[in-house]
Design an enzyme around this catalytic site. Structure first.
Site, short mmCIF file in Angstrom:
data_model
loop_
_atom_site.label_atom_id
_atom_site.label_comp_id
_atom_site.label_asym_id
_atom_site.label_seq_id
_atom_site.Cartn_x
_atom_site.Cartn_y
_atom_site.Cartn_z
N SER A 47 25.29 -4.34 10.68
CA SER A 47 24.75 -4.18 9.33
C SER A 47 23.32 -3.67 9.30
CB SER A 47 24.81 -5.52 8.58
OG SER A 47 24.10 -6.52 9.27
N ASP A 338 17.81 -10.26 1.80
CA ASP A 338 18.87 -11.19 1.42
C ASP A 338 19.01 -12.37 2.38
OD1 ASP A 338 19.86 -9.96 3.65
OD2 ASP A 338 21.59 -9.03 2.68
N HIS A 341 18.93 -9.30 6.14
CA HIS A 341 18.51 -7.91 6.25
C HIS A 341 17.14 -7.71 5.61
CE1 HIS A 341 22.94 -8.27 6.02
NE2 HIS A 341 22.85 -7.56 7.13
#
Length: 371
Positions: A47, A338, A341
């Protein structure tokens, strides 16, 4: 959350205003690229560099406020805006990388992104492990060169694959998932050689296919992520470092990074005609957290988007983008977006430090790969 809520996190509105002014002074200058012939780029990862692979591959929605700062909409990136890989692409005058699995509107003339959120190196045959990403690349390469041979001039040919940059940014989830399964520190550490082995096989496979330019990111300070801090109640006493991060998690990340660095050194000695750049992302991110005030950021261990308020603003039952969550006001200066990240503002600084070559071994600039 509103801007007043953001300021309540600090309780010092005047200081917040001063920090905003300081941030303006410290933000990197826009990159002016001298790259006239942008490189082809292939990226493999999780991610941290997923530009929409999760949405394209599994259909899992990534909704606003993700993407609000730069794109004005969600693009599948787990951030409010651009990722580090986006800034790197901009630095060499190439378009943002499209996810390999995104069949709508993708031409892939500048490469492809195989990264998918949640990816690990092991188990190797589960979507979308690094091994699967490599198999996808091999299929992409075979199909692309086949189409070029048939007269399709809009695909990447053999020379494009030979001169491409191959970026690898994976391993964080292997460590995080192991700790999440309540493995002991020593059990996690014992897994590291196997994780490094998968990265070794990935690089060797790409090399056997003609790839000669590799850009390898190590993993960041796992123990400083608000998500981990909120979930791990035992992060007290000797397991917390001077900046409030989980010491054992960071120690495991550093051991992984040492192994990855040694791998890159070994491969350089074996692949004499290859360029393999190792980038110390850990040092960059830890400095950003340890010296957050210098960079104008607020509460370095707290998420902008989430639920629960200080100290971490992370609630696994109301994660960013899900019911019950809220985001800080645009313009608020947070490092974490978040809980896992980074924000675009943080990614901007991280990418500028990468581009400085100060954290690269060998100290080769990213635009060295322009052709």
């Amino acid at each position: 959350m509103s801007s007043s809520s953001s300021l309540r996190f600090l309780g010092r509105p005047l200081l917040a205003a001063c920090l905003c002014s300081l941030t303006i002074l410290l933000l990197p200058e826009p990159v002016v690229s001298a790259c006239k012939n942008p490189p082809v780029i292939f990226n493999f990862g999780d991610s941290n560099s997923d530009t929409g692979g999760l949405v394209a591959g599994l259909g899992i929605p990534v909704v606003l406020p993700n993407g609000r700062t730069f794109f004005g909409k969600s693009t599948g990136r787990l951030s409010d805006g651009r990722l580090v890989i986006d800034f790197l692409c901009q630095s060499v005058n190439t378009s943002f990388l499209r996810p390999y699995l995104d069949s709508m509107g993708s031409t892939f003339v500048n490469g492809a992104n195989f990264a998918v959120a949640g990816s690990t190196t092991l188990p190797k045959y589960l979507p979308f492990a690094l091994n699967i990403q490599i198999l996808q690349f091999l299929h992409f390469k075979a199909r692309s060169t086949e189409l070029v041979a048939a007269g399709n001039g809009h695909m990447i040919g053999n020379e494009g694959f030979r001169s491409a940059i191959y970026m690898i940014d994976i391993g964080q989830n292997d460590l995080a998932d192991s700790f999440a399964k309540n493995m002991s520190y020593m059990q996690v550490v014992k897994k590291i050689p196997s994780i490094i082995g998968e990265i070794k096989m990935a690089i060797e496979t790409i090399y056997s296919e003609g790839g000669r330019k590799f850009w390898v990111h190590n993993t960041g300070p796992l123990g400083c992520l608000p998500q981990k801090l909120s979930l791990i109640q035992r992060a007290t006493g000797n397991n917390v470092d001077q900046h409030g991060c989980i010491a054992s998690y960071n120690s495991a990340a550093q051991l992984f990074n040492e192994g990855l660095n040694r791998l890159c050194e070994k491969l350089r000695s074996e692949m004499k005609d290859a360029t393999i750049v190792y980038v110390d992302i850990y040092a960059i991110k830890y400095d950003l957290i340890a010296n957050s005030n210098k960079y104008g950021f607020w509460s370095p261990l707290m998420a902008c988007c989430g639920n629960g308020g200080p100290p971490y603003n992370y609630n696994i039952k109301a994660a960013c983008g899900h019911p019950g969550s809220g985001a800080c006001d645009e313009g608020s200066k947070f490092i974490s977006w978040d809980g896992v990240h980074y924000t675009e503002a943080a990614n901007n600084i991280i990418s500028s430090k990468i581009l400085s070559t100060q954290y690269s071994t060998p100290r080769i600039s990213f635009d060295f790969f322009c052709h």
